[in-house]
Design a protein around this motif. Structure first.
Motif, PDB file in Angstrom:
ATOM      1  N   GLU A   1       0.827  -1.213   0.000  1.00 37.58           N
ATOM      2  CA  GLU A   1       0.000   0.000   0.000  1.00 37.58           C
ATOM      3  C   GLU A   1       0.862   1.264   0.000  1.00 37.58           C
ATOM      4  N   LEU A   2       2.049   1.177   0.577  1.00 35.90           N
ATOM      5  CA  LEU A   2       2.960   2.322   0.527  1.00 35.90           C
ATOM      6  C   LEU A   2       3.322   2.628  -0.917  1.00 35.90           C
ATOM      7  N   GLN A   3       3.605   1.585  -1.676  1.00 33.29           N
ATOM      8  CA  GLN A   3       3.961   1.776  -3.074  1.00 33.29           C
ATOM      9  C   GLN A   3       2.771   2.280  -3.885  1.00 33.29           C
ATOM     10  N   THR A   4       1.584   1.745  -3.602  1.00 33.21           N
ATOM     11  CA  THR A   4       0.378   2.166  -4.323  1.00 33.21           C
ATOM     12  C   THR A   4       0.101   3.647  -4.098  1.00 33.21           C
ATOM     13  N   PHE A   5       0.199   4.068  -2.840  1.00 31.83           N
ATOM     14  CA  PHE A   5      -0.103   5.468  -2.530  1.00 31.83           C
ATOM     15  C   PHE A   5       0.988   6.393  -3.079  1.00 31.83           C
ATOM     16  N   THR A   6       2.236   5.960  -3.011  1.00 33.91           N
ATOM     17  CA  THR A   6       3.326   6.757  -3.579  1.00 33.91           C
ATOM     18  C   THR A   6       3.132   6.938  -5.079  1.00 33.91           C
ATOM     19  N   THR A   7       2.744   5.880  -5.767  1.00 33.86           N
ATOM     20  CA  THR A   7       2.490   5.960  -7.206  1.00 33.86           C
ATOM     21  C   THR A   7       1.369   6.953  -7.495  1.00 33.86           C
ATOM     22  N   PHE A   8       0.314   6.923  -6.682  1.00 33.13           N
ATOM     23  CA  PHE A   8      -0.795   7.868  -6.841  1.00 33.13           C
ATOM     24  C   PHE A   8      -0.309   9.309  -6.685  1.00 33.13           C
ATOM     25  N   LEU A   9       0.499   9.572  -5.660  1.00 32.13           N
ATOM     26  CA  LEU A   9       0.997  10.930  -5.424  1.00 32.13           C
ATOM     27  C   LEU A   9       1.843  11.413  -6.602  1.00 32.13           C
ATOM     28  N   LYS A  10       2.744  10.580  -7.074  1.00 30.29           N
ATOM     29  CA  LYS A  10       3.636  10.986  -8.169  1.00 30.29           C
ATOM     30  C   LYS A  10       2.866  11.163  -9.478  1.00 30.29           C
TER      31      LYS A  10
ATOM     32  N   GLY B   1       0.790  14.618  -9.468  1.00 26.26           N
ATOM     33  CA  GLY B   1       1.423  15.924  -9.345  1.00 26.26           C
ATOM     34  C   GLY B   1       1.440  16.505  -7.942  1.00 26.26           C
ATOM     35  N   TYR B   2       1.489  15.649  -6.921  1.00 31.33           N
ATOM     36  CA  TYR B   2       1.551  16.168  -5.556  1.00 31.33           C
ATOM     37  C   TYR B   2       2.954  16.633  -5.162  1.00 31.33           C
ATOM     38  N   GLY B   3       3.937  16.378  -6.011  1.00 28.15           N
ATOM     39  CA  GLY B   3       5.274  16.884  -5.744  1.00 28.15           C
ATOM     40  C   GLY B   3       5.906  16.251  -4.521  1.00 28.15           C
ATOM     41  N   CYS B   4       6.923  16.900  -4.009  1.00 28.24           N
ATOM     42  CA  CYS B   4       7.648  16.394  -2.854  1.00 28.24           C
ATOM     43  C   CYS B   4       8.142  17.578  -2.027  1.00 28.24           C
ATOM     44  N   PRO B   5       8.010  17.522  -0.704  1.00 24.04           N
ATOM     45  CA  PRO B   5       8.480  18.634   0.115  1.00 24.04           C
ATOM     46  C   PRO B   5       9.989  18.778   0.052  1.00 24.04           C
ATOM     47  N   ALA B   6      10.446  20.018   0.149  1.00 25.76           N
ATOM     48  CA  ALA B   6      11.892  20.284   0.140  1.00 25.76           C
ATOM     49  C   ALA B   6      12.434  20.027   1.535  1.00 25.76           C
TER      50      ALA B   6
ATOM     51  N   ILE C   1      10.028   8.296  14.013  1.00 29.25           N
ATOM     52  CA  ILE C   1       9.636   9.336  13.064  1.00 29.25           C
ATOM     53  C   ILE C   1      10.790   9.638  12.112  1.00 29.25           C
ATOM     54  N   THR C   2      11.999   9.672  12.651  1.00 25.93           N
ATOM     55  CA  THR C   2      13.175   9.894  11.813  1.00 25.93           C
ATOM     56  C   THR C   2      13.301   8.800  10.758  1.00 25.93           C
ATOM     57  N   ALA C   3      13.109   7.558  11.178  1.00 29.05           N
ATOM     58  CA  ALA C   3      13.182   6.435  10.229  1.00 29.05           C
ATOM     59  C   ALA C   3      12.082   6.548   9.178  1.00 29.05           C
ATOM     60  N   ALA C   4      10.891   6.944   9.605  1.00 28.74           N
ATOM     61  CA  ALA C   4       9.777   7.092   8.668  1.00 28.74           C
ATOM     62  C   ALA C   4      10.052   8.202   7.654  1.00 28.74           C
ATOM     63  N   LEU C   5      10.646   9.297   8.116  1.00 30.26           N
ATOM     64  CA  LEU C   5      10.977  10.395   7.205  1.00 30.26           C
ATOM     65  C   LEU C   5      12.044   9.973   6.197  1.00 30.26           C
ATOM     66  N   ASP C   6      12.996   9.153   6.631  1.00 34.74           N
ATOM     67  CA  ASP C   6      13.997   8.630   5.695  1.00 34.74           C
ATOM     68  C   ASP C   6      13.329   7.811   4.592  1.00 34.74           C
ATOM     69  N   ILE C   7      12.423   6.924   4.995  1.00 36.71           N
ATOM     70  CA  ILE C   7      11.729   6.069   4.020  1.00 36.71           C
ATOM     71  C   ILE C   7      10.854   6.925   3.106  1.00 36.71           C
ATOM     72  N   PHE C   8      10.190   7.906   3.684  1.00 36.23           N
ATOM     73  CA  PHE C   8       9.356   8.820   2.916  1.00 36.23           C
ATOM     74  C   PHE C   8      10.161   9.499   1.803  1.00 36.23           C
ATOM     75  N   ARG C   9      11.318  10.008   2.143  1.00 34.05           N
ATOM     76  CA  ARG C   9      12.149  10.695   1.154  1.00 34.05           C
ATOM     77  C   ARG C   9      12.618   9.727   0.064  1.00 34.05           C
ATOM     78  N   ASP C  10      12.943   8.489   0.463  1.00 34.66           N
ATOM     79  CA  ASP C  10      13.365   7.493  -0.530  1.00 34.66           C
ATOM     80  C   ASP C  10      12.210   7.184  -1.499  1.00 34.66           C
ATOM     81  N   LEU C  11      11.008   7.026  -0.962  1.00 33.40           N
ATOM     82  CA  LEU C  11       9.860   6.690  -1.802  1.00 33.40           C
ATOM     83  C   LEU C  11       9.516   7.834  -2.757  1.00 33.40           C
ATOM     84  N   MET C  12       9.641   9.074  -2.293  1.00 32.50           N
ATOM     85  CA  MET C  12       9.201  10.216  -3.074  1.00 32.50           C
ATOM     86  C   MET C  12      10.251  10.736  -4.047  1.00 32.50           C
ATOM     87  N   GLN C  13      11.443  10.182  -4.029  1.00 32.77           N
ATOM     88  CA  GLN C  13      12.485  10.631  -4.960  1.00 32.77           C
ATOM     89  C   GLN C  13      12.120  10.290  -6.406  1.00 32.77           C
TER      90      GLN C  13
END
Length: 348
Positions: free
Chosen positions: A272-281, A284-289, A336-348
Motif C-alpha cells: 500500500e505504501l507503493q500504491t499510494f506513492t504511485t498515486f501521489l507521483k 502531481g503532488y510533488g515532494c516537500p523540500a 519518526i526519523t526512520a519514517a521520514l527517511d523512508i518517505f524521502r526514498d519513496l518520493m524521490q
C-alpha cells in the motif's frame, strides 16, 4: 452536533432563503479579496462585505481582529448573521470570529474550494494560526448551515483541486477499502462539476458520521487527523521558510509518512505504501523540500500538535489497513526519523 448541509448549484437562491428563514438583525459576508473579485459578482447577494487578505499566512490575530472591528463599526448584535464565503482560511477564521463575537453569533459557510467543502467548512472546527503553529487558537462551533456547490470550483487551479482531493482520499482510507480504491482510480482533474457533486457528498458524509458521534474530538473523531500530525509539520515548516504549500498536499505527504509508521507499528501492508506513492507521483503532488537537517524542526513542530496528550509524546492516527484506522498511537523521535527517511526514498 446539528449542522444543515445543503448540496446545490442554486447558490444565491439557497443562501437568500436560509438567511431569510433565520431572520437575523443584520447579515454580513466575510470573504477574502480574491473571492470578492472572482466569485461575489456571480452571486449578487445584497449584504455588506467584510474582506480580509487571502492566504493561510493571514489566518491570524490581525485578520481576526479586522473582522471583529468591522462588525463593531457596523453595529452588529448577537442576533446578526455571518456568511463566510471562501476557502478554509475564511471558514476557519470567519467561523471563529462568529463563535467569539458577543459570545457567539450565527453563521453560514459557503466553501469556494474543494478543500474547504470537504474539510474546513464542515464539522464545527474554527480557529486561527498563532506563533507559527497551525490552528493553535480556536473553538468547536458548528455553522448553522453549509452550502456546498461544485459550480463555485470553476476558477480553481489544478493544484487547488488536488489539495481538496487529498482530504477526500483520506476520508476514503477511513471509510473502506472499496471507497479508497474508487478515489485512487478517478481522474479528478478531468471530472465535471455535476459528476463531482455526488462524489463530494459521499466524502463529506464520512466526516459527518464521525463528527455526529464525537463532536468535540474526545475519541473517534481523532481518526480524521490521519495525515495531519506530519502534514501540519510539513505545512508549518514550509510557511517558516517563506514557501507555503497547499494544505492538501501537506496532508497527502503526511498520510504517506503515517502509512510508513503504520507499517512499522501495525503491519500496514508494504504494497500500500507503493500504491499510494504511485498515486501521489502520478497526480502531481510533488515532494516537500526536506533534508535530514530539517528533521529536528519537523519533530519539534509535531510535539506542538494539539492531539498530543503530553509534551513527551507525539500522537498519530495510524492504519491497520484501508478502512481500519487506529487512534492515539504515539511514535518515538527515532521512529519518526526512520519514517521520514523512508518517505524521502519513496518520493524521490
Amino acid at each position: 452536533m446539528s449542522q444543515k448541509i445543503l448540496y446545490t448549484n442554486n447558490i444565491s437562491e439557497t443562501i437568500t432563503t436560509l438567511a431569510g428563514e433565520m431572520d437575523p438583525a443584520g447579515t454580513f459576508i466575510v470573504t477574502d479579496t480574491n473571492v470578492a473579485e472572482a466569485v461575489l459578482p456571480r452571486l449578487s447577494l445584497p449584504y455588506p462585505v467584510i474582506t480580509v487578505a487571502p492566504g493561510d499566512e493571514n489566518k491570524n490575530l490581525t485578520g481576526l481582529t479586522s473582522i471583529w472591528s468591522r462588525l463593531v463599526e457596523a453595529g452588529a448584535t448577537r442576533k446578526s448573521l455571518l456568511i463566510n464565503i471562501g476557502g478554509g482560511v475564511i471558514t476557519d477564521m470567519g467561523g471563529f470570529a462568529a463563535a467569539t463575537f458577543k459570545r457567539g453569533i450565527r453563521f453560514i459557510n459557503v466553501p469556494t474550494t474543494l478543500l474547504s467543502a470537504v474539510d474546513a467548512a464542515v464539522g464545527g472546527k474554527t480557529g486561527i494560526n498563532f506563533e507559527g503553529l497551525k490552528n493553535e487558537i480556536g473553538a468547536f462551533a458548528p455553522a448553522d448551515a453549509v452550502v456546498i456547490s461544485t459550480a463555485l470550483f470553476s476558477t480553481l487551479t489544478d493544484e487547488e483541486i488536488l489539495s481538496g482531493y487529498a482530504e477526500m482520499v483520506k476520508h476514503g482510507l477511513l471509510s473502506s477499502e472499496a471507497d479508497y480504491r474508487e478515489l485512487l482510480g478517478r481522474d479528478i482533474l478531468s471530472i465535471n462539476p455535476d459528476a463531482l457533486l455526488p462524489l463530494l457528498e459521499k466524502s463529506v458524509k464520512v466526516k459527518e458520521r464521525i463528527v455526529i458521534e464525537d463532536p468535540t474530538e474526545r475519541g473517534l473523531r481523532r481518526a480524521l487527523n490521519l495525515g495531519h500530525t506530519a502534514g501540519h509539520a510539513f505545512e508549518a515548516q514550509a510557511l517558516h521558510k517563506g514557501h507555503p504549500v497547499p494544505h492538501g498536499h501537506a496532508v497527502a505527504w503526511g498520510i504517506l509518512v503515517e502509512m510508513i509508521l503504520s507499517n512499522m507499528a501495525l503491519g500496514f501492508p508494504s504494497s500500500e505504501l507503493q500504491t499510494f506513492t504511485t498515486f501521489l507521483k502520478a497526480n502531481g503532488y510533488g515532494c516537500p523540500a526536506v533534508s535530514c537537517e530539517d528533521y529536528s524542526e519537523l519533530i519539534a513542530l509535531m510535539r506542538h500538535d494539539k492531539k498530543n496528550n503530553s509534551p513527551s509524546e507525539i500522537n498519530f492516527t495510524l492504519l491497520e489497513s484501508p478502512g481500519h484506522p487506529v487512534i492515539d498511537r504515539s511514535a518515538s523521535a527515532d521512529d519518526i526519523t526512520a519514517a521520514l527517511d523512508i518517505f524521502r526514498d519513496l518520493m524521490q
